[in-house]
Design a protein around this motif. Sequence first.
Motif, PDB file in Angstrom:
ATOM      1  N   GLY A   1       5.249   8.145  -3.490  1.00  0.00           N
ATOM      2  CA  GLY A   1       4.520   6.885  -3.299  1.00  0.00           C
ATOM      3  C   GLY A   1       5.359   5.875  -2.525  1.00  0.00           C
ATOM      4  O   GLY A   1       6.578   5.837  -2.632  1.00  0.00           O
ATOM      5  N   THR A   2       4.671   5.054  -1.721  1.00  0.00           N
ATOM      6  CA  THR A   2       5.377   4.061  -0.920  1.00  0.00           C
ATOM      7  C   THR A   2       5.200   2.668  -1.523  1.00  0.00           C
ATOM      8  O   THR A   2       4.159   2.360  -2.111  1.00  0.00           O
ATOM      9  CB  THR A   2       4.833   4.036   0.524  1.00  0.00           C
ATOM     10  OG1 THR A   2       3.477   3.569   0.499  1.00  0.00           O
ATOM     11  CG2 THR A   2       4.889   5.411   1.180  1.00  0.00           C
ATOM     12  N   THR A   3       6.214   1.850  -1.315  1.00  0.00           N
ATOM     13  CA  THR A   3       6.172   0.490  -1.875  1.00  0.00           C
ATOM     14  C   THR A   3       5.109  -0.342  -1.154  1.00  0.00           C
ATOM     15  O   THR A   3       4.382  -1.114  -1.787  1.00  0.00           O
ATOM     16  CB  THR A   3       7.573  -0.133  -1.771  1.00  0.00           C
ATOM     17  OG1 THR A   3       8.451   0.686  -2.564  1.00  0.00           O
ATOM     18  CG2 THR A   3       7.597  -1.551  -2.282  1.00  0.00           C
ATOM     19  N   LEU A   4       4.995  -0.159   0.155  1.00  0.00           N
ATOM     20  CA  LEU A   4       3.962  -0.926   0.874  1.00  0.00           C
ATOM     21  C   LEU A   4       2.563  -0.414   0.516  1.00  0.00           C
ATOM     22  O   LEU A   4       1.623  -1.215   0.364  1.00  0.00           O
ATOM     23  CB  LEU A   4       4.201  -0.842   2.387  1.00  0.00           C
ATOM     24  CG  LEU A   4       3.262  -1.673   3.259  1.00  0.00           C
ATOM     25  CD1 LEU A   4       3.199  -3.127   2.810  1.00  0.00           C
ATOM     26  CD2 LEU A   4       3.686  -1.597   4.728  1.00  0.00           C
ATOM     27  N   GLY A   5       2.429   0.911   0.325  1.00  0.00           N
ATOM     28  CA  GLY A   5       1.134   1.464  -0.093  1.00  0.00           C
ATOM     29  C   GLY A   5       0.695   0.869  -1.417  1.00  0.00           C
ATOM     30  O   GLY A   5      -0.488   0.561  -1.629  1.00  0.00           O
TER      31      GLY A   5
END
Length: 287
Positions: free
Chosen positions: A110-114
């Motif tokens: 998972g991405t922080t911006l996502g």
Amino acid sequence: MKPAPFRWHGPTSVAQAVALLAEHGSAAKVLAGGQSLVPVMAMRLVSPAHLVDINGIAGLDGITHDGRGTRIGALARHTRVLADADLARNQPLVAQGLSHVAHATIRNRGTTLGSIVHADPAGEMTAVLALTGGTVTAVSATGTREIAAADFFLGPLESALRPDELAVQATFPDLPTGAGTAFVEVSRRSGDYALCGVGAVVQADPDRPDGPPRVRCAYLSVADIPVVLDLTGAWASGEADVVAQVHATLDPPADLHASSAYRRQLAGVLTVRVIRQARASMAAVAA
Ligand SMILES: Cc1cc2nc3c(=O)[nH]c(=O)nc-3n(C[C@H](O)[C@H](O)[C@H](O)COP(=O)(O)OP(=O)(O)OC[C@H]3O[C@@H](n4cnc5c(N)ncnc54)[C@H](O)[C@@H]3O)c2cc1C
């Protein structure tokens, strides 16, 4: 269940990605880590006809610092952000919040911006962006714009990002020297979404350095979007006033897991706890 049929696109540049988003509009969804999108597609809560998978675009995974803030690119995974030493020094609240996000396997992908774009009111990063006064940079075929956290979150799973825009980075401004931060939450099991979570920033008042500190808190899982409260005056009057202000201000929703009254009570207890922790870390920095 399985997702409804969709067409996968693998752009290798931001220009290609935004051209695809311009062409397909709200029939398209960006795929980053897939840790939120894929489950909701599998449950058929969303069924985009086109998936714009940005994982093949080089240069979107950066974590950079320029003396004013930290910029986190769209493909920086939670795990890397959590481990970034400069970020931990300049904006510790990000790592403090991320340490509560899900499990290691989800954080690896998972991405922080996502997570910010997903705009889940139970997401830690939404609260951290709001509390730090951060911004999201969005690119479309017609240009680039910066969206302030205060304007970004519109409702549950709803952000100000347009269907034709790709979020390319989030910026978290540095904290003033000596500021203290902390993040606490209560969830039913480790790694679950929080019943309530609170982040705090405590910093010296620039106009009255020897006076009471400025105290601000951000809350998740208590409203449709992250809530930020300025508790400076209440904190100067005492912890009972802090709790009273939190109880008077927040009107959390009830769900299967917690009543509104329980969440409000929890918010008061956690607020005192998180401010004490942030205050202690402030003293440690200043000492
Ligand atoms: C079991 C489980 C537990 C979890 N627990 C937590 C938790 O406790 N706290 C928490 O905060 N999160 C939690 N998550 C979610 C996790 O943090 C996700 O990684 C995150 O919310 C979304 O990031 P992603 O990169 O996976 O995005 P994706 O799933 O790929 O996308 C999510 C949404 O954002 C859009 N999107 C993503 N990136 C962009 C972009 N750059 N530009 C435009 N649109 C974009 C997608 O189109 C989609 O609508 C959990 C997930 C799971 C599966």
